[in-house]
Every structure is written in structure tokens, then in C-alpha cells.
Design an enzyme around this catalytic site. Structure first.
Site, short mmCIF file in Angstrom:
data_model
loop_
_atom_site.label_atom_id
_atom_site.label_comp_id
_atom_site.label_asym_id
_atom_site.label_seq_id
_atom_site.Cartn_x
_atom_site.Cartn_y
_atom_site.Cartn_z
N THR A 132 1.07 -1.44 0.16
CA THR A 132 0.30 0.20 0.24
C THR A 132 0.82 1.29 -0.08
OG1 THR A 132 -1.58 1.37 1.51
CG2 THR A 132 0.01 -0.14 2.49
N ASP A 133 0.29 2.40 -0.39
CA ASP A 133 1.11 3.63 -0.39
C ASP A 133 0.98 4.24 1.01
OD1 ASP A 133 -1.77 4.46 -0.04
OD2 ASP A 133 -1.69 6.09 -1.64
N GLU A 134 0.15 3.67 1.86
CA GLU A 134 0.38 4.09 3.32
C GLU A 134 1.76 3.92 4.02
OE1 GLU A 134 -3.39 3.28 5.47
OE2 GLU A 134 -4.51 2.95 3.50
N TYR A 157 -1.63 -0.47 10.95
CA TYR A 157 -1.87 -1.16 9.55
C TYR A 157 -0.54 -0.91 8.84
CZ TYR A 157 -3.43 -1.54 4.79
OH TYR A 157 -3.14 -1.99 3.39
N LYS A 161 2.34 -3.35 7.48
CA LYS A 161 2.66 -3.52 5.50
C LYS A 161 4.00 -2.97 5.40
CE LYS A 161 0.34 -4.53 2.93
NZ LYS A 161 -0.08 -5.96 2.48
P1 NAD Z 1 -9.57 -7.59 2.28
O1 NAD Z 1 -9.59 -7.14 3.71
O2 NAD Z 1 -10.85 -7.16 1.64
O3 NAD Z 1 -9.13 -8.77 1.92
C1 NAD Z 1 -8.18 -9.40 2.70
C2 NAD Z 1 -8.10 -10.93 2.19
O4 NAD Z 1 -7.40 -11.62 3.20
C3 NAD Z 1 -9.56 -11.51 3.04
O5 NAD Z 1 -10.14 -12.51 1.96
C4 NAD Z 1 -9.27 -12.50 4.20
O6 NAD Z 1 -10.13 -13.48 4.64
C5 NAD Z 1 -7.71 -12.71 3.97
N1 NAD Z 1 -6.89 -13.03 5.05
C6 NAD Z 1 -6.73 -12.38 6.11
N2 NAD Z 1 -6.08 -12.94 6.95
C7 NAD Z 1 -5.70 -14.03 6.50
C8 NAD Z 1 -4.80 -15.17 6.97
N3 NAD Z 1 -4.32 -15.00 8.19
N4 NAD Z 1 -4.55 -16.24 6.16
C9 NAD Z 1 -5.04 -16.30 4.85
N5 NAD Z 1 -6.10 -15.24 4.54
C10 NAD Z 1 -6.28 -14.15 5.36
O7 NAD Z 1 -8.31 -6.36 1.61
P2 NAD Z 1 -8.08 -6.01 0.20
O8 NAD Z 1 -8.78 -4.33 0.36
O9 NAD Z 1 -8.52 -6.69 -0.84
O10 NAD Z 1 -6.64 -5.61 0.21
C11 NAD Z 1 -5.90 -6.69 -0.34
C12 NAD Z 1 -4.33 -6.31 -0.20
O11 NAD Z 1 -4.01 -5.12 -0.88
C13 NAD Z 1 -3.87 -6.34 1.25
O12 NAD Z 1 -2.31 -6.73 1.46
C14 NAD Z 1 -3.83 -4.63 1.18
O13 NAD Z 1 -2.81 -4.29 2.25
C15 NAD Z 1 -3.39 -4.24 -0.17
N6 NAD Z 1 -3.99 -2.92 -0.61
C16 NAD Z 1 -5.19 -2.41 -0.49
C17 NAD Z 1 -5.83 -1.29 -0.91
C18 NAD Z 1 -7.09 -0.84 -0.86
O14 NAD Z 1 -7.33 0.19 -1.05
N7 NAD Z 1 -7.97 -1.81 -0.17
C19 NAD Z 1 -4.86 -0.49 -1.33
C20 NAD Z 1 -3.33 -0.91 -1.54
C21 NAD Z 1 -2.93 -2.05 -1.11
P1 TYD Z 2 -10.70 4.06 4.36
O1 TYD Z 2 -11.79 3.50 3.38
O2 TYD Z 2 -10.83 3.34 5.64
O3 TYD Z 2 -9.32 3.89 3.79
P2 TYD Z 2 -7.85 4.48 4.33
O4 TYD Z 2 -7.84 4.85 5.73
O5 TYD Z 2 -6.81 3.22 4.09
O6 TYD Z 2 -7.29 5.47 3.37
O7 TYD Z 2 -10.87 5.64 4.49
C1 TYD Z 2 -10.66 6.57 3.51
C2 TYD Z 2 -10.72 7.94 4.09
O8 TYD Z 2 -12.27 7.95 4.59
C3 TYD Z 2 -9.90 8.24 5.29
O9 TYD Z 2 -9.24 9.48 5.04
C4 TYD Z 2 -10.71 7.94 6.56
C5 TYD Z 2 -11.98 8.45 6.00
N1 TYD Z 2 -13.13 7.88 6.61
C6 TYD Z 2 -14.41 8.53 7.29
O10 TYD Z 2 -14.05 9.89 7.18
N2 TYD Z 2 -15.12 7.89 7.84
C7 TYD Z 2 -15.47 6.63 7.80
O11 TYD Z 2 -16.21 6.18 8.60
C8 TYD Z 2 -14.27 5.76 7.39
C9 TYD Z 2 -14.33 4.28 7.17
C10 TYD Z 2 -13.30 6.48 6.76
#
Ligand code: NAD
Ligand code: TYD
Length: 351
Positions: A132-134, A157, A161
Site C-alpha cells: 500500500t502507499d500508506e 496497519y 505493511k
Molecule cells: P480485504 O480485507 O478485502 O481482503 C483480505 C483477504 O485476506 C480476505 O479474503 C481475508 O479472508 C484474507 N486473510 C486475512 N487474514 C488471512 C490469513 N491469516 N490467512 C489467509 N488469508 C487471510 O483486503 P483488500 O482491500 O482486498 O486488500 C488486499 C491487499 O491489498 C492487502 O495486502 C492490502 O494491504 C493491499 N492494498 C489494499 C488497498 C485498498 O485500497 N483496499 C490499497 C493498496 C493495497
Molecule cells: P478508508 O476507506 O478506511 O481507507 P484508508 O484509511 O486506508 O485510506 O478511509 C478513507 C478515508 O475516509 C480516510 O481518510 C478515513 C475516512 N473515513 C471517514 O471519514 N469515515 C469513515 O467512517 C471511514 C471508514 C473512513
């Protein structure tokens, strides 16, 4: 070419889009989806590919080192695309340790298993870690995250990561493990668990529930359509240089409040409500602890070196996304029953 590829976390939001793309585009690959099916994992996300001959699901926990070692020895994967993670910042504030187990120890278990089975022949092998970019921390009003930006995570988180990214690089540097990493901005689209901003707010508007905006809603995120992230993962898995990092982003920055207002306006229209109805649900609440002000990705490297660009403009992507959630009420109702209700009550109790 035939390949057996392990995708971890394939039942989650992004993972399900990656599994779908690989199963449909690479009939010669055998795709194995390993997922623990936590609250965020849902096999209904993959209903359209579950019967394909090149797809298999295995339920399992990446934290279980013995299980992972045995799985790799039995299956002899050629590649790993690692997405499994605990992914929600608010949950990491409530329970950081779970993030260390899955995101750090789980990743190291996978690295150890890949190192072991590929020790005699690394030809054509690849461990691709999705991040992630975070990890880069927070930007001020100006500037972008590049691949050279130093790590400065603020939430449990992003710290977990960042740690996993460091381990992946360390295994490349120390053991010569063929690895590649990408760091992506916020994703949006279908099948996202409604604890994250966009699906949560779509669902709350539909149910006339308050929209809890942290702080003043001035934080900025760079939103990318999840299918474009899956396309980038495809390109990096096949063409990315080993040992390298690629940033992936949408060139699409929004303050939370502006984004929320766009969703409110579109939802009013789609639900046939009077203009301004949904905006009345906006409720400013206590800011998230350690809330990063701004994320913005410079995705020049992946564009110049690998030819990837986002395919969809935000206007079209958010429209498609809202339509998907409205058309898939049953999916939403299934994931927002049971434990979700307890989570929601605990997360938003002090407002
Ligand atoms: P998500 O929470 O929707 O999915 C995570 C999946 O991992 C789920 O299916 C869960 O069951 C599985 N999981 C969790 N713990 C596990 C374990 N111990 N063993 C096996 N499986 C397990 O997450 P997402 O949003 O799809 O993110 C996927 C990846 O992409 C992550 O690594 C996250 O850090 C990265 N990412 C997410 C975003 C975003 O905006 N959502 C952006 C950049 C990177
Ligand atoms: P989120 O979807 O949790 O992603 P991330 O924190 O990984 O960027 O949140 C996106 C943005 O929205 C973040 O600045 C937090 C804000 N946010 C709210 O203001 N209220 C909420 O209930 C949630 C879930 C997020």
C-alpha cells in the site's frame, strides 16, 4: 506456458478481482486461491469463476507456518501473488496485534516456504508482494509518493505493511529470492467490504443512516478503480523487474468531503430522492487517531517502464460502483449481518 500460481487473500476485495482476471485471461495457469475466510473474505465474490477448471480454493491461514510449508512442498508453486492481509486502519487501531500476525508473520512464513521450494531452481519463479502507499506516511498539500520516498508509517496497519515490505526486500537482498513489490493507492469498486469509506457510505445512504466523517473531511486520498489495480498486478507479475518496486495510483485525488458529496448527489438521483437529501446525513465525528492527511501516488515508473495506465475515469468508475452496490443488495445484506453489526456498534459508539 503452464504455471501454477498461488494467490493469497483471493476471497477479499482486491484479491477476488485478481483471481477473476488471472482465471479468465490465463487458461493455461492453474490458479490456487488460499484464504482464511476472515470477516473480509467471501467466496460469493468469486461465484462466477468457482467452476472454472483452472481454479481451486484452499481454506487456510498464512500464520500457520507448518501448514504453509507443507502446502508449498505439495503444490510446488511457480509464482506467488500475496494479497492476504488485515487491511482496515480502524481495526488496526482497535487490535494491532492481529495485524502483526497476519501481515508480518504470515508474509515471512510465505517467504520461507518459497525460499525452501525454489532453493535449487529459481528460473521463472516469482514472489509478488502487494502493498500500500500508506507505508510512505502522509504528504502535506504538495508532492507525491515515488518509489524513492522513505517509509514513515503512522497506523498499526501501515506499520505492519511496511514491515512486510522490508522482509520481502531483505529476502531478495539476502537470499536472492526473486521478489517484486507494488504499493498502490486507495481502491474502490465492487466487492469491497463496507467498513471502508465508499461502500460504507453507499450502504448508509441507502438505509438513511448517518455518514460519519472523521475530523473535517479534509483528508485527501488518491482513488483507483480496483479492476485497474488488478490489471497493474497482471503487468507487474509478468513484466516487472525482479527486486524492483512499482507505485500504482489513479492520478485522482479527492478530499473525503468532496468525494462524499459526489456520492450523495449521485445517490439522490439514483434513489429518486430530492436533491440534498443524502448530504443531510453527513455527521462530523471525532477524527481517526493518527489520521494521515494526504496520499498521492506518482505512477510515472509503471507507466514509462511497463506501459500501464488507469483505464477508467473516476466519474465513470464511481457511477459503475454505486450501480453495482445498488444492484447487489443481497451481497451487501449478507456481509452486513452477524459480526458486522457488533463491529459497527463498537467502532462508531462514541458519536
Ligand atoms: P480485504 O480485507 O478485502 O481482503 C483480505 C483477504 O485476506 C480476505 O479474503 C481475508 O479472508 C484474507 N486473510 C486475512 N487474514 C488471512 C490469513 N491469516 N490467512 C489467509 N488469508 C487471510 O483486503 P483488500 O482491500 O482486498 O486488500 C488486499 C491487499 O491489498 C492487502 O495486502 C492490502 O494491504 C493491499 N492494498 C489494499 C488497498 C485498498 O485500497 N483496499 C490499497 C493498496 C493495497
Ligand atoms: P478508508 O476507506 O478506511 O481507507 P484508508 O484509511 O486506508 O485510506 O478511509 C478513507 C478515508 O475516509 C480516510 O481518510 C478515513 C475516512 N473515513 C471517514 O471519514 N469515515 C469513515 O467512517 C471511514 C471508514 C473512513
Amino acid at each position: 506456458m503452464k504455471k501454477k500460481i498461488l494467490i493469497t487473500g483471493g476471497a477479499g476485495f482486491i484479491g477476488s478481482h485478481v483471481v477473476r482476471l488471472f482465471v479468465n485471461n490465463y487458461p493455461n495457469y492453474e490458479i490456487v486461491n488460499l484464504d482464511k475466510l476472515t470477516y473480509a473474505g467471501n467466496l460469493a465474490n468469486l461465484a462466477d469463476v468457482e467452476d472454472k477448471p483452472n481454479y481451486r480454493f484452499i481454506k487456510g491461514d498464512i500464520v500457520d507456518a507448518a501448514f504453509i510449508q507443507e502446502l508449498f512442498e505439495t503444490e510446488q508453486f511457480d509464482g506467488v501473488i500475496h494479497l492476504a492481509a488485515e487491511s482496515h486502519v480502524d481495526r488496526s487501531i482497535a487490535n494491532p496485534t492481529e495485524f502483526v500476525f497476519t501481515n508480518v508473520i504470515g508474509t515471512v512464513n510465505l517467504l520461507n516456504a518459497a525460499k525452501h521450494i525454489w532453493k535449487d531452481n529459481r528460473e521463472g519463479k516469482r514472489f509478488y508482494h502487494i502493498s500500500t502507499d500508506e507505508v510512505y506516511g502522509s504528504l502535506g498539500k504538495e508532492g507525491f509518493f515515488t518509489e524513492e520516498t522513505g517509509y514513515d508509517p503512522h497506523s498499526p496497519y501501515s506499520a505492519s505493511k511496511a514491515s512486510s515490505d522490508h522482509f520481502v526486500r531483505a529476502y531478495n537482498d539476502t537470499f536472492g529470492l526473486p521478489t517484486v513489490i507494488s504499493n498502490c493507492s486507495n481502491n474502490y469498486g465492487s466487492f469491497q467490504f463496507p467498513e471502508k469509506l465508499i461502500p460504507l457510505f453507499i450502504n448508509n445512504i441507502r438505509n438513511n443512516k448517518a455518514l460519519p466523517v472523521y475530523g473535517k473531511g479534509e483528508n485527501v486520498r488518491d482513488w483507483l478503480w480496483v479492476v485497474d489495480h488488478a490489471r497493474a498486478i497482471d503487468v507487474i507479475f509478468h513484466k516487472g523487474e525482479l527486486g524492483e518496486t512499482y507505485n500504482i495510483g489513479g492520478f485522482n485525488e479527492w478530499t473525503n468531503i468532496d468525494l462524499i458529496k459526489v456520492i450523495c448527489k449521485k445517490m439522490d438521483k439514483k434513489l429518486g430522492r430530492e436533491a440534498g437529501t443524502s448530504e443531510k446525513l453527513i455527521t462530523y465525528v471525532k477524527d481517526r487517531a493518527g489520521h494521515d492527511l494526504r496520499y498521492a501516488i506518482d505512477a510515472t515508473k509503471i507507466k514509462n517502464e511497463l506501459g500501464w495506465e488507469p483505464s477508467l475515469q473516476f466519474e465513470e468508475g464511481i457511477e459503475k460502483t454505486i450501480d453495482w452496490y445498488l444492484a447487489n443488495e443481497e451481497w451487501m445484506n449478507n456481509v452486513t449481518s452477524g459480526d458486522y453489526l457488533k463491529y459497527y456498534e463498537a467502532q462508531y459508539q462514541e458519536r
